[in-house]
Design an enzyme around this catalytic site. Structure first.
Site, PDB file in Angstrom:
ATOM      1  N   ASP A 158       4.273   1.465  -3.828  1.00  0.00           N
ATOM      2  CA  ASP A 158       4.341   0.882  -2.487  1.00  0.00           C
ATOM      3  C   ASP A 158       3.136  -0.038  -2.245  1.00  0.00           C
ATOM      4  O   ASP A 158       2.247  -0.146  -3.090  1.00  0.00           O
ATOM      5  CB  ASP A 158       4.404   2.021  -1.461  1.00  0.00           C
ATOM      6  CG  ASP A 158       5.252   1.655  -0.246  1.00  0.00           C
ATOM      7  OD1 ASP A 158       5.447   0.454   0.003  1.00  0.00           O
ATOM      8  OD2 ASP A 158       5.718   2.571   0.467  1.00  0.00           O
ATOM      9  N   ASP A 219      12.168  -1.219   5.365  1.00  0.00           N
ATOM     10  CA  ASP A 219      12.826   0.062   5.081  1.00  0.00           C
ATOM     11  C   ASP A 219      14.151   0.200   5.819  1.00  0.00           C
ATOM     12  O   ASP A 219      14.247  -0.143   6.998  1.00  0.00           O
ATOM     13  CB  ASP A 219      11.946   1.220   5.562  1.00  0.00           C
ATOM     14  CG  ASP A 219      10.750   1.461   4.647  1.00  0.00           C
ATOM     15  OD1 ASP A 219      10.627   0.757   3.622  1.00  0.00           O
ATOM     16  OD2 ASP A 219       9.946   2.345   4.980  1.00  0.00           O
TER      17      ASP A 219
END
Ligand SMILES: *[C@@H]1O[C@H](CO)[C@@H](O)[C@H](O)[C@H]1NC(C)=O
Ligand SMILES: *[C@@H]1O[C@H](CO)[C@@H](O)[C@H](O)[C@H]1NC(C)=O
Ligand SMILES: *[C@@H]1O[C@H](CO)[C@@H](O)[C@H](O)[C@H]1NC(C)=O
Ligand SMILES: *[C@@H]1O[C@H](CO)[C@@H](O)[C@H](O)[C@H]1NC(C)=O
Length: 429
Positions: A158, A219
């Protein structure tokens, strides 16, 4: 006669030297914790649903026993919030001792014993998105080695709490570090999702050289709005995104939320169909212990999965947007087959959509057989010029798998096997 063949081969020509770790020649499939289980670390009040080794063992059990593994859903992937709040005295990442008392190596063994693979999560930055220890530049080799020693099979890397410069150095560096461990570890990069821009200001050639898949956009959330915004973003940017996908390197529109709370049955079918057309990774994020039969039926549709896993690995495109708010998506498949999705953006009632394959630029030289991916209904002997009518429900899809069965000029020689690169394709993309 419409163009064919040559344009198709262009689409096949590799634009990039892809990451050569031999992994993910078709889009990866499995399960990923984040969308459904987030950073729930409260194992005292919610032992069944907190991020703990028990959750991943439960999901591994379900994948291995409920028919998922045989269909290709083999990854069991951990996301954020698995580590202790600090590294240990030697600077190593360690799992939270209360939630993962057996350790990650034992979890990897458990998963492998069931014929599955284990994925883990880290972040190029000072902290992970949820505030756990990050993998700063000086920690990259150490963490890659730790993951390899534990027997991890995939890493999602990430990008929270880092600068553009750290990302530009860190993402390639982690790719090298994973390779240097000698263990095949698939590599998912969140880099583009942190760069943004329209079209995204990302060097996709570089990305395909170092990553097996990459997240492009925000997301996914448990809502139809979220699915629509992702589909819209991928369609708007398809000229940039479509050519960079291929065996070993995929665009990742994020997890499947089918089986959760935000999608109707029609919308669930739409997410599955659109992800398949986009040659997207199929990572479910749902509770496989309590999933409904109807959600399972969508996720375990064999023809759907065959299309998603097509060995050519060509990402599809939106090819038509009608005034009626019907959108048509097309993905070329091996053996001159293709998949079509008719997607309704309407909000009123089932819409009767009439078109022909000729209108979708399929060549007139062939006769086609089509199979509805959800109902199994077959239409044989469809000529490109023949008008047909399908009924598409609001926020739903009709999805077809189709292939030419006869060449109008050479009806008998057409079906002879030919090498893939010599095969003509019935349309241009
Ligand atoms: C490392 O990279 C080399 C060269 O691209 C490749 O041949 C090899 O399979 C890779 N090894 C691993 C473990 O990824
Ligand atoms: C993108 O990356 C490739 C591969 O590393 C490199 O050859 C190319 O110069 C880069 N393009 C730009 C515009 O930076
Ligand atoms: C069909 O081809 C024409 C000419 O190349 C093009 O303008 C049109 O957008 C194509 N239509 C579809 C649905 O692909
Ligand atoms: C199909 O529909 C179009 C548009 O309505 C029409 O022009 C055409 O004649 C029809 N074709 C056939 C073979 O019926």
């Amino acid at each position: 006669m419409k163009l064919m063949g040559s344009v198709f081969l262009l689409a096949l020509a590799p634009l990039t030297l892809a990451l050569e770790n031999g992994l993910m020649r078709t889009p990866p499939m499995g399960w990923l914790a984040w969308e459904r289980f987030r950073c729930n670390t409260d194992c005292k009040s919610d032992p069944h649903n907190c991020i703990s080794e028990k959750l991943f063992m439960d999901m591994a059990d379900r994948l291995a026993t409920d028919g998922w593994r045989e269909l290709g859903y083999v990854y069991v992937n951990i996301d954020d919030c698995w580590t202790a709040k600090e590294r240990d005295a030697t600077g190593h990442l360690v799992p939270d001792p209360e939630r993962f008392p057996s350790g990650i190596k034992a979890l990897a063994d458990y998963v492998h014993a069931r014929g599955l693979k284990l994925g883990i999560y880290a972040d190029i930055g000072s902290y992970t998105c949820a505030g756990y220890p990050g993998t700063t530049l000086d920690r990259i080799e150490q963490d890659a080695l730790t993951f390899a020693q534990w027997g991890v099979d995939m890493l999602k890397f990430d990008g929270c709490y880092s600068s553009g410069a750290m990302q530009a150095e860190g993402y390639p560096k982690m790719s090298k570090a994973l390779n240097a461990t000698g263990r095949p570890i698939a590599y998912s990069c969140s880099w583009p999702a942190y760069q943004g821009g329209l079209p995204p200001q990302v060097n996709y050639t570089l990305l395909a050289n170092i990553c097996n898949l990459w997240r492009n956009y925000g997301d996914i959330q448990d809502s139809w709005d979220s699915v629509l915004s992702i589909v819209e973003w991928f369609s708007v940017n398809q000229d940039v995104l479509q050519p960079v996908a291929g065996p070993g390197h995929w665009n990742d529109p994020d997890m499947l939320i089918i089986g959760n709370f935000g999608l109707s049955c029609e919308q669930s079918r739409s997410q599955m169909a659109l992800w398949t057309i986009m040659a997207a990774p199929l990572f479910m994020s749902t509770d496989l212990r309590v999933i409904s039969d109807s959600a399972k039926e969508i996720l375990q549709n064999k023809l759907m999965i065959k299309i998603n896993q097509d060995p050519l690995g060509i990402q599809g495109r939106k090819i038509l947007q009608e005034k009626s708010r019907i959108e048509v998506f097309l993905r070329p498949l091996s053996h001159s087959a293709s998949a079509l999705v008719f997607f309704s953006r309407r909000t009123d009632m089932p819409y009767r959509y009439t078109t022909s394959l000729a209108r979708l630029n399929f060549t007139q030289d062939f006769v086609y057989e089509t199979q509805d991916v959800y109902t199994g209904q077959i239409i044989s002997g469809l000529k490109a010029a023949d008008n047909f009518t399908i009924v598409v429900n609001p926020s739903g899809v009709v999805m077809w798998y189709l292939y030419p069965t006869m060449h109008l000029d050479q009806p008998f020689s057409f079906m002879k096997q030919q090498p893939e690169d010599k095969k003509v394709h019935p349309f241009t993309l």
